[in-house]
Design a protein around this motif. Structure first.
Motif, mmCIF file in Angstrom:
data_model
loop_
_atom_site.group_PDB
_atom_site.id
_atom_site.type_symbol
_atom_site.label_atom_id
_atom_site.label_comp_id
_atom_site.label_asym_id
_atom_site.label_seq_id
_atom_site.Cartn_x
_atom_site.Cartn_y
_atom_site.Cartn_z
ATOM 1 N N SER A 57 49.693 71.266 31.479
ATOM 2 C CA SER A 57 49.245 71.274 32.594
ATOM 3 C C SER A 57 47.649 71.570 32.264
ATOM 4 O O SER A 57 47.500 72.362 33.464
ATOM 5 C CB SER A 57 49.958 72.537 32.711
ATOM 6 O OG SER A 57 49.583 73.417 32.603
ATOM 7 N N ASP A 58 46.995 71.279 31.261
ATOM 8 C CA ASP A 58 45.402 71.481 31.458
ATOM 9 C C ASP A 58 44.963 70.470 31.915
ATOM 10 O O ASP A 58 45.329 69.393 32.832
ATOM 11 C CB ASP A 58 45.477 71.000 29.785
ATOM 12 C CG ASP A 58 45.802 72.280 29.052
ATOM 13 O OD1 ASP A 58 45.906 73.312 28.751
ATOM 14 O OD2 ASP A 58 45.888 71.700 27.422
ATOM 15 N N ILE A 59 44.078 71.234 32.394
ATOM 16 C CA ILE A 59 42.907 70.559 33.419
ATOM 17 C C ILE A 59 41.782 69.570 32.739
ATOM 18 O O ILE A 59 40.966 70.300 32.268
ATOM 19 C CB ILE A 59 42.213 71.454 34.220
ATOM 20 C CG1 ILE A 59 43.477 72.403 35.142
ATOM 21 C CG2 ILE A 59 41.793 70.999 35.138
ATOM 22 C CD1 ILE A 59 43.076 73.490 36.610
ATOM 23 N N THR A 60 42.408 68.485 32.136
ATOM 24 C CA THR A 60 41.332 67.467 31.802
ATOM 25 C C THR A 60 40.327 66.652 32.754
ATOM 26 O O THR A 60 41.274 65.905 33.377
ATOM 27 C CB THR A 60 42.211 66.680 30.821
ATOM 28 O OG1 THR A 60 43.361 65.748 31.794
ATOM 29 C CG2 THR A 60 43.178 67.940 29.882
ATOM 30 N N TYR A 61 39.323 66.125 32.667
ATOM 31 C CA TYR A 61 38.895 65.544 32.963
ATOM 32 C C TYR A 61 37.563 64.031 31.659
ATOM 33 O O TYR A 61 36.883 65.112 31.098
ATOM 34 C CB TYR A 61 37.573 65.712 34.117
ATOM 35 C CG TYR A 61 37.913 66.780 34.760
ATOM 36 C CD1 TYR A 61 39.224 66.225 35.674
ATOM 37 C CD2 TYR A 61 37.875 67.845 34.713
ATOM 38 C CE1 TYR A 61 38.940 67.385 37.326
ATOM 39 C CE2 TYR A 61 38.566 68.897 35.802
ATOM 40 C CZ TYR A 61 38.972 68.869 36.829
ATOM 41 O OH TYR A 61 39.373 69.154 37.521
ATOM 42 N N ILE A 62 38.380 63.530 31.519
ATOM 43 C CA ILE A 62 38.144 62.352 30.471
ATOM 44 C C ILE A 62 37.416 61.009 30.565
ATOM 45 O O ILE A 62 38.482 60.633 31.129
ATOM 46 C CB ILE A 62 39.390 62.709 28.643
ATOM 47 C CG1 ILE A 62 39.859 64.147 28.714
ATOM 48 C CG2 ILE A 62 38.735 62.005 28.000
ATOM 49 C CD1 ILE A 62 41.001 64.551 28.203
ATOM 50 N N GLY A 63 36.437 61.310 29.897
ATOM 51 C CA GLY A 63 35.921 59.735 30.072
ATOM 52 C C GLY A 63 34.690 59.106 28.725
ATOM 53 O O GLY A 63 34.101 59.895 28.865
ATOM 54 N N ASN A 64 34.558 58.196 28.591
ATOM 55 C CA ASN A 64 34.320 57.254 27.839
ATOM 56 C C ASN A 64 32.603 57.804 27.864
ATOM 57 O O ASN A 64 31.536 57.162 27.005
ATOM 58 C CB ASN A 64 34.439 55.587 27.342
ATOM 59 C CG ASN A 64 36.070 56.547 26.573
ATOM 60 O OD1 ASN A 64 35.585 56.734 25.074
ATOM 61 N ND2 ASN A 64 36.668 55.274 26.833
#
Length: 347
Positions: A238-245
């Motif tokens: 449930s971690d809130i992740t915003y991940i982009g290259n």
């Protein structure tokens, strides 16, 4: 403690003891800078300089070893300077920067400067950064700058690795160039890999990009490319992740002419909001951005009310020459110093 920084070290003296002169290193090298800080009740601002309000030019610091362990203080750390309110031009670093946080305060750290409220131009970092945290606050980590709040980062590159180990629900903002961008990042590239591992059950927020972790309202990211990899190992689904290259999370910002061929490696298939260009984008504008096709990975992981002009993904062997995208501030790698990928004109 090792070498005492030039200028103020603690916030108690911050209004009177800035470095405010001109330091010209004349392209000489300082080797083996050593600093070791343990708990204090004040903010520690550490690096070769502490707070810079002047001009630092043409300086190389190689094989540095900077470490800090905190139980109840803010850490603002960079190899060249902890906090930059002035100008840093043509500077570079290598070595190791290690922060261990057992307290509840904020961390800013990077290979050049932890916090930037002035200009950073023509700089590079080959410094390997490691942050370990076991209590809640905020971590801002970048290859060049931890958090950019004023002015710009221009014509810089990072080749150092960033390694984050979490045993807390501390929110983190991590970028290969800057963890947080409130102004402008342009003509930069990242080669360094980023590793984030968490062994904590409670939900946390992760804003992570190979160029910039978080881009704020009206900030710009222009003419940048990434070939580094992101490696994520999270315990909590449930971690809130915003991940982009390119960008982890962008709110009302602008991205122009950016390019990615790095990969994202996930240990947990349930991690959400991940994209080749951006993890999450809200009311943002994207112009001429390219990424590679990866299984189950779209250009923008979560997009709301954005303007998308020529944002495409294609096979790696069909992507055009990077210089055609990122522009004239880059040159072909004729000296093979970047594995054949473009380099900045000044390299």
């Amino acid at each position: 403690e090792g070498f005492k920084p030039i200028g103020t070290t603690y916030d108690a003296n911050i209004s009177t003891n800035y470095f405010s002169g001109t330091f010209d290193g004349d392209y000489n090298i300082i080797y083996n800078l050593y600093q070791n800080y343990e708990d204090s009740d004040n903010t520690s601002i550490i690096g070769f300089f502490s707070t810079n309000a002047g001009t630092i030019n043409n300086l190389r610091i190689e094989n540095s070893s900077i470490s800090a362990i905190t139980n109840n203080m803010h850490i603002v750390a960079g190899v060249i300077c902890g906090r930059n309110n002035g100008n840093i031009t043509n500077c570079g670093s290598s070595g190791n920067l290690t922060i261990t946080d057992n307290g509840v305060k904020t961390i800013y750290c990077a290979g050049i400067t932890g916090q930037a409220m002035g200009t950073i131009e023509g700089c590079f970092s080959k410094t390997n950064i490691e942050v370990s945290s076991s209590n809640p606050s905020t971590i801002n980590v970048g290859g060049i700058v931890g958090a950019l709040t004023e002015d710009y980062i221009k014509s810089c590159y990072n080749m150092g690795t960033i390694n984050i180990n979490l045993n807390s629900d501390k929110p983190i903002l991590v970028g290969g160039i800057s963890g947080n961008n409130s102004k402008k990042v342009e003509n930069c590239y990242n080669v360094g890999d980023i590793y984030v591992k968490s062994s904590f059950q409670t939900t946390k927020t992760i804003q992570l990009g190979s160029i910039v972790g978080y881009t704020n309202e009206n900030a710009e990211t222009n003419n940048c490319f990434n070939i580094g990899q992101i490696n994520i190992d999270l315990l909590n689904d449930s971690d809130i992740t915003y991940i982009g290259n390119i960008i982890g999370d962008i709110y009302r910002g602008i991205i122009n002419n950016c390019y990615n061929i790095g990969k994202i490696n996930l240990s947990n298939a349930n991690i959400q909001k991940i994209g080749q260009i951006a993890g999450r984008a809200q009311s943002a504008t994207f112009n001429d951005c390219l990424g590679i096709i990866e299984e189950n990975l779209i250009a923008i992981g979560n997009e709301n009310n954005c303007v998308l002009n020529n944002v495409t993904l294609t096979e790696k062997d069909k992507i055009p020459n990077i210089i055609q995208v990122v522009g004239e501030d880059f040159a072909n790698d004729s000296k093979n110093i970047n594995k054949g990928y473009p380099v900045l004109n000044w390299e």
